[in-house]
Design a protein around this motif. Structure first.
Motif, PDB file in Angstrom:
ATOM      1  N   LEU A 262      50.859  45.424  39.413  1.00 38.16           N
ATOM      2  CA  LEU A 262      49.887  44.367  39.729  1.00 38.16           C
ATOM      3  C   LEU A 262      50.608  43.088  40.144  1.00 38.16           C
ATOM      4  O   LEU A 262      51.670  42.769  39.600  1.00 38.16           O
ATOM      5  CB  LEU A 262      49.012  44.056  38.507  1.00 38.16           C
ATOM      6  N   PRO A 263      50.041  42.337  41.079  1.00 32.65           N
ATOM      7  CA  PRO A 263      50.654  41.042  41.429  1.00 32.65           C
ATOM      8  C   PRO A 263      50.729  40.127  40.202  1.00 32.65           C
ATOM      9  O   PRO A 263      49.805  40.098  39.388  1.00 32.65           O
ATOM     10  CB  PRO A 263      49.693  40.473  42.480  1.00 32.65           C
ATOM     11  N   GLU A 264      51.812  39.415  40.112  1.00 30.73           N
ATOM     12  CA  GLU A 264      52.035  38.541  38.955  1.00 30.73           C
ATOM     13  C   GLU A 264      50.947  37.479  38.817  1.00 30.73           C
ATOM     14  O   GLU A 264      50.599  37.065  37.711  1.00 30.73           O
ATOM     15  CB  GLU A 264      53.411  37.879  39.101  1.00 30.73           C
ATOM     16  N   PHE A 265      50.395  37.074  39.959  1.00 29.73           N
ATOM     17  CA  PHE A 265      49.418  35.980  39.889  1.00 29.73           C
ATOM     18  C   PHE A 265      48.125  36.388  39.180  1.00 29.73           C
ATOM     19  O   PHE A 265      47.346  35.525  38.778  1.00 29.73           O
ATOM     20  CB  PHE A 265      49.144  35.376  41.275  1.00 29.73           C
ATOM     21  N   TYR A 266      47.886  37.683  38.994  1.00 31.12           N
ATOM     22  CA  TYR A 266      46.692  38.107  38.258  1.00 31.12           C
ATOM     23  C   TYR A 266      46.713  37.550  36.834  1.00 31.12           C
ATOM     24  O   TYR A 266      45.669  37.208  36.280  1.00 31.12           O
ATOM     25  CB  TYR A 266      46.600  39.639  38.199  1.00 31.12           C
ATOM     26  N   VAL A 267      47.897  37.491  36.252  1.00 30.07           N
ATOM     27  CA  VAL A 267      48.034  36.944  34.892  1.00 30.07           C
ATOM     28  C   VAL A 267      48.322  35.443  34.944  1.00 30.07           C
ATOM     29  O   VAL A 267      47.748  34.658  34.191  1.00 30.07           O
ATOM     30  CB  VAL A 267      49.155  37.688  34.121  1.00 30.07           C
ATOM     31  N   GLU A 268      49.176  35.056  35.867  1.00 30.37           N
ATOM     32  CA  GLU A 268      49.575  33.645  35.944  1.00 30.37           C
ATOM     33  C   GLU A 268      48.386  32.732  36.242  1.00 30.37           C
ATOM     34  O   GLU A 268      48.276  31.638  35.689  1.00 30.37           O
ATOM     35  CB  GLU A 268      50.653  33.468  37.020  1.00 30.37           C
ATOM     36  N   ASP A 269      47.491  33.203  37.107  1.00 34.20           N
ATOM     37  CA  ASP A 269      46.327  32.381  37.463  1.00 34.20           C
ATOM     38  C   ASP A 269      45.441  32.101  36.254  1.00 34.20           C
ATOM     39  O   ASP A 269      44.873  31.016  36.127  1.00 34.20           O
ATOM     40  CB  ASP A 269      45.497  33.070  38.557  1.00 34.20           C
TER      41      ASP A 269
END
Length: 417
Positions: A262-269
């Motif tokens: 999964l793209p990291e931004f899924y959690v970072e966002d």
């Protein structure tokens, strides 16, 4: 002040009404079988053409405006509001027919580029593994990616604007206070010009902030974003433990490839959005969906091996820090939910001790300075946890026989000497 608030609420009401009309138009187009495909293509194109909005520095001439993207987000939030998670395919972004252009170079939660390419090749060998993308799935991921390109860039811009206002105010004050020293000097005209320029710029920024207060600090918008992110959290937690909501720690040592890719931004966002909300609109956190957010934070802080980037874990820890009543009194209920979470009571203390020692080496050039900030956050959380009697047992267990305690104390002594 009261007058400004009334005007803001009035403008938000008009904005809501106009966006409601936009939603009706798009909804009717999507209801029509003949136009649905074209509408989805249009929506996906909007997302794909605006990927650069997620960058720190963006040429505004090449992307849509913040207002347009927030309007688009509002419509998508309405469309995705009734989506049931069971109808969402978590493999959609890996689907050969995925409309969203997710670059292979996009940082992933755990997988390296080689691992990602290998797994994707393996997946695509057998197209029968994929089910036909359905509207709920497409709508869900469109909404997720639109959050990444709309509300979060707006949040960053808002913070930068506030910083610029503070700096300009300081410059103006300094120039005014020192006027007696420079008014008769050869540089007087230059200083006056600079003062005038700063005041003009300040006026523009204050107006822009007032507009952003209406468009961005809209509680309804922020609440809907939080509710949507709670759905994203549920999807992610189901990927790491299909038994969710009866999730148990530690998680399976074998990390699911679908999660790792999964793209990291899924959690970072999620973390970034929470940090913004806590600072500028903490009342939004009083939502039923917050329980999922708490579980998400605890699970991933206690499962650091699931995320490759230590700074992402640090951001999750920072959320715990900023919601601490010692830092933000208005989030006390959220903090209590976190402290009293069953998984937190047993696993949070050792996980934070482990992270306290692990940040000694993050691999970044700024690691020496970063570790002090992160450790300060953890220390503040520990103070709060120690005041909660439910955590005493875990602390004592860790003190007596824990794997992390000796290393933690070593680092603690090193930092204080």
């Amino acid at each position: 002040m009261e007058n400004t608030r009334v005007v803001s609420q009035s403008l938000q009401h008009y904005l809501e009404s106009a966006r409601g009309d936009l939603f009706k138009v798009l909804h009717n187009i999507l209801l029509n079988g003949e136009t649905r495909e074209l509408a989805l293509n249009y929506m996906a194109a909007l997302v794909n053409y605006n990927v650069k909005k997620a960058q720190m520095q963006t040429d505004d001439k090449l992307v849509s405006t913040d207002g347009f993207m927030l309007n688009f987000l509002w419509v998508l939030q309405q469309l995705s509001m009734k989506i049931k998670l069971d109808t969402v395919d978590p493999y959609y972004i890996f689907h050969p027919r995925c409309r969203l252009g997710v670059s292979l170079e996009e940082t992933r939660l755990k997988a390296t580029m080689e691992e990602l390419k290998s797994w994707m090749a393996e997946l695509h060998e057998d197209p029968s593994k994929f089910s036909e993308p359905k509207f709920p799935t497409e709508c869900f991921f469109l909404t997720l990616h639109t959050h990444h390109l709309s509300i979060l860039p707006c949040c960053r811009r808002y913070i930068r604007r506030l910083r610029a206002i503070r700096e300009l105010n300081r410059t103006v004050e300094e120039l005014k206070n020192s006027e007696s020293q420079w008014k008769d000097s050869p540089l007087a005209s230059r200083h006056r010009e600079m003062l005038k320029r700063c005041k003009t710029q300040l006026k523009k920024l204050v107006r822009a902030k007032a507009c952003a207060d209406v468009g961005l600090l809209d509680e309804n918008l922020l609440r809907r974003s939080l509710q949507f992110y709670s759905t994203v959290i549920q999807l992610i937690l189901r990927m790491v433990d299909p038994a969710y909501p009866n999730i148990t720690l530690p998680l399976n040592p074998e990390i699911p490839k679908s999660f790792a890719a999964l793209p990291e931004f899924y959690v970072e966002d999620v973390a970034e959005f929470l940090l913004f909300v806590v600072q500028y609109s903490p009342q939004v956190l009083y939502e039923p969906c917050v329980q999922d957010v708490v579980t998400f934070l605890v699970v991933f802080i206690c499962s650091q091996h699931y995320i490759r980037n230590p700074y992402l874990i640090a951001k999750l820890v920072e959320v715990l820090f900023v919601t601490n009543p010692a830092v933000q009194p208005r989030t006390q209920r959220f903090s209590e939910m976190m402290e009293n979470h069953p998984l937190s009571i047993k696993h949070l203390v050792p996980a934070l001790m482990k992270f306290y020692t692990d940040v000694e080496h993050t691999g970044a050039t700024s690691e020496f300075y970063d570790k002090f900030t992160i450790r300060y956050h953890i220390s503040t959380i520990f103070k709060s946890l120690w005041q909660n009697i439910a955590h005493h047992g875990t602390f004592m267990e860790e003190f007596n026989s824990g794997k992390q305690f000796v290393r933690y104390i070593n680092m603690l002594i090193n930092d204080t000497t």
